[in-house]
Design a protein around this motif. Structure first.
Motif, short mmCIF file in Angstrom:
data_model
loop_
_atom_site.label_atom_id
_atom_site.label_comp_id
_atom_site.label_asym_id
_atom_site.label_seq_id
_atom_site.Cartn_x
_atom_site.Cartn_y
_atom_site.Cartn_z
N GLN A 1 -13.10 -3.57 76.33
CA GLN A 1 -12.32 -2.33 76.15
C GLN A 1 -11.10 -2.61 75.28
OE1 GLN A 1 -11.42 -0.80 80.03
NE2 GLN A 1 -13.50 -0.01 80.34
N ILE A 2 -10.44 -3.74 75.55
CA ILE A 2 -9.26 -4.11 74.76
C ILE A 2 -9.65 -4.32 73.29
CG2 ILE A 2 -7.52 -5.94 74.38
CD1 ILE A 2 -7.59 -6.27 77.53
N GLU B 1 -12.22 -3.10 71.79
CA GLU B 1 -12.65 -1.83 71.19
C GLU B 1 -11.44 -1.00 70.78
OE1 GLU B 1 -15.86 -0.06 73.45
OE2 GLU B 1 -15.30 1.90 72.66
N ASN B 2 -10.40 -1.01 71.65
CA ASN B 2 -9.19 -0.25 71.32
C ASN B 2 -8.45 -0.88 70.14
OD1 ASN B 2 -9.63 1.58 73.35
ND2 ASN B 2 -8.46 0.44 74.87
N ALA B 3 -8.49 -2.19 70.07
CA ALA B 3 -7.75 -2.89 69.02
C ALA B 3 -8.46 -2.81 67.68
CB ALA B 3 -7.56 -4.36 69.42
N PHE B 4 -9.78 -2.85 67.70
CA PHE B 4 -10.56 -2.86 66.45
C PHE B 4 -11.67 -1.80 66.53
CE2 PHE B 4 -9.21 -7.29 67.19
CZ PHE B 4 -8.44 -7.49 66.07
N SER C 1 -13.97 -9.55 88.85
CA SER C 1 -15.27 -10.24 88.80
C SER C 1 -15.48 -10.63 87.34
CB SER C 1 -16.39 -9.31 89.26
OG SER C 1 -16.59 -8.29 88.30
N VAL C 2 -16.41 -11.50 87.09
CA VAL C 2 -16.67 -11.95 85.71
C VAL C 2 -17.07 -10.74 84.84
CG1 VAL C 2 -18.13 -13.43 84.25
CG2 VAL C 2 -17.36 -14.23 86.48
N SER C 3 -17.93 -9.90 85.45
CA SER C 3 -18.41 -8.71 84.69
C SER C 3 -17.24 -7.78 84.37
CB SER C 3 -19.44 -7.95 85.50
OG SER C 3 -20.52 -8.79 85.78
N GLU C 4 -16.35 -7.59 85.39
CA GLU C 4 -15.20 -6.71 85.17
C GLU C 4 -14.31 -7.26 84.06
OE1 GLU C 4 -14.55 -4.83 89.64
OE2 GLU C 4 -13.61 -6.73 89.11
N PHE C 5 -14.08 -8.58 84.13
CA PHE C 5 -13.23 -9.21 83.12
C PHE C 5 -13.83 -9.02 81.71
CE2 PHE C 5 -12.31 -12.95 80.48
CZ PHE C 5 -10.94 -12.74 80.31
N GLN C 6 -15.14 -9.25 81.67
CA GLN C 6 -15.82 -9.11 80.35
C GLN C 6 -15.69 -7.67 79.86
OE1 GLN C 6 -19.45 -7.85 80.29
NE2 GLN C 6 -20.02 -8.50 78.22
N GLU C 7 -15.84 -6.72 80.80
CA GLU C 7 -15.76 -5.29 80.43
C GLU C 7 -14.37 -4.94 79.93
OE1 GLU C 7 -16.55 -1.22 82.80
OE2 GLU C 7 -17.92 -2.88 83.27
N ILE C 8 -13.33 -5.45 80.63
CA ILE C 8 -11.94 -5.17 80.22
C ILE C 8 -11.67 -5.77 78.83
CG2 ILE C 8 -9.52 -5.77 80.72
CD1 ILE C 8 -10.33 -5.41 83.74
N CYS C 9 -12.15 -6.99 78.67
CA CYS C 9 -11.97 -7.63 77.35
C CYS C 9 -12.56 -6.77 76.25
CB CYS C 9 -12.62 -9.01 77.33
SG CYS C 9 -11.67 -10.23 78.22
#
Lengths: 366, 64
Positions: A20-21, A23-26, A10-18
């Motif tokens: 998370q990525i 946050e982990n990267a920076f 879903s758009v929300s899920e995609f935004q959330e995953i982005c």
């Protein structure tokens, strides 16, 4: 690819995953850039773009986290978390920000100085004097800094017996202000020290910019315990200096202002003892002179008395001489002694003769 | 650390000096008082030479 096996978000899920990525990267990225389109909404939310020659990225932060006055064109360093917003816009959520570069720092400094001066933070009547007898000092500094080493060296050379508690903090960089504020709070909550020394050696305008942090300046001004600053070199004046109770030109100068010089004390004590020695000798001389004067006076008084007695005796002698019967006889008179009656023999004494004579007749004188 | 604080000893020295300037001064007692002062001054010098500062880094993490 099989449509059934494809991951569909879903758009929300995609935004959330982005997010998370990201946050982990920076976990906290530090970026320098120039401010553009700076604005504050509802007096709470700060928005601006951070740009350089090629790129620009939107930034967001809460106004309470803003530590320096900012305006378009200023160069800043931010610590931020990258985020994809609910509206699909890439943005940096700013955790901390500080101006960098001489021009930006100066501009920010002037704006903040004007603001805090208007609030009365720098008024001379707010300043407290250092305690007369300092025994317990709180120091806020980096223990690795040269300025701290200078401070300790001068303090140890000058005086002893001081209890010095050192709060080790960073004294430059984006996190330093908060650490120093925590250290100020630490000392103020415990009230174990009589004075707090905020110490940092020399550095560039960027290095010293932390001492123009609004929250830190306010914390210095609000400290229950008097604060002395020894920041940078003689020519550096920060807003913390202006808010502090006492300003030392350098960390070494702060140590000098907080301690007596044992050499001076020894020298002063020796001078005092010497002064007393001189005084004592002069008092002894004075007493000697007094004694001599008193002896002379006593001698004079004795002489006066002797003269007086001599004169008195001389007078008595003269009187006695006048009363001497021989003197009367010498003038031709005679002394008659014996029972004066007709027929009796009496003695008559003249100057040169003793005569016995018989009384023939006695008549009363008219 | 000296048994008596240096500041107390310095105050005593000052008071001792003041005695020589005060109305309480008595020549009979002056020599003994002066001797006491010289001993006290040397005592202070000795204390000052031996006295060290106690500098302790607080065991607290201010980064958090």
């Amino acid at each position: 690819m099989n449509q059934d096996t494809e991951l569909v978000y879903s758009v929300s899920e995609f935004q959330e995953i982005c997010n998370q990525i990201l946050e982990n990267a920076f976990t906290g990225v530090v970026i320098e850039g120039e401010i553009a389109s700076f604005k504050v909404n509802q007096n709470k939310f700060v928005f601006f773009d951070l740009k350089d020659d090629k790129s620009s990225v939107g930034c967001f932060m809460m106004k309470f986290a803003l530590r320096f006055p900012l305006e378009d064109g200023m160069k800043v360093r931010i610590r931020a978390l990258p985020k994809l917003t609910d509206w699909g816009k890439f943005s940096l959520t700013v955790q901390s920000i500080m101006p960098v570069g001489e021009g930006s720092i100066k501009k920010s400094l002037e704006l903040l100085k004007k603001k805090l001066a208007a609030e009365g933070l720098f008024l001379p009547e707010r300043k407290r004097a250092l305690p007369p007898e300092i025994e317990k000092i709180g120091v806020i500094s980096s223990t690795q800094a040269a300025g701290y080493a200078d401070f300790c060296k001068i303090l140890n050379e000058r005086w002893g017996g001081l209890s010095v508690q050192v709060a080790h903090t960073q004294v430059q960089g984006i996190v330093a202000a908060d650490q120093i504020i925590r250290a100020l709070n630490y000392f103020n909550e415990r009230s174990e020290v009589q004075v707090i020394a905020l110490i940092r050696g020399g550095g560039s305008a960027d290095d010293l910019a932390v001492f123009n942090d609004e929250k830190l300046v306010r914390a210095v001004a609000a400290s229950k315990i008097p604060v002395i600053t020894g920041i940078g070199h003689e020519i550096d004046t920060s807003l913390c200096d202006m808010a502090a109770d006492v300003v030392a030109s350098t960390p070494s100068n702060a140590a000098q202002m907080l301690s007596r010089d044992r050499k001076e004390v020894v020298s002063a004590n020796r001078a005092e003892v010497k002064r007393v020695f001189t005084l004592l000798n002069s008092k002894i001389d004075f007493e000697k002179q007094n004694l001599e004067i008193n002896c002379k006076e006593a001698q004079r008084q004795i002489n006066v008395k002797i003269t007086s007695y001599e004169q008195e005796v001389s007078g008595i002698v003269k009187v006695l001489e006048q009363l001497n019967p021989e003197r009367v006889l010498a003038r031709g008179y005679a002394l008659l002694s014996g029972n004066v009656a007709v027929g009796n023999v009496v003695n008559i004494t003249t100057l040169k003769q003793e005569i016995q004579a018989e009384i023939k007749d006695i008549k009363k004188r008219s | 650390m000296a048994t008596k604080k240096i500041s107390t000893k310095i105050d005593e020295l000052k008071a001792g000096v003041e005695w020589f300037y005060s109305d309480e001064f008595e020549l009979d007692k002056a020599a003994a008082k002066y001797k006491d002062l010289t001993v006290l001054a040397k005592d202070i010098e000795k204390d000052l030479a031996e006295l060290k500062n106690e500098i302790k880094v607080i065991d607290e993490d201010f980064s958090k």
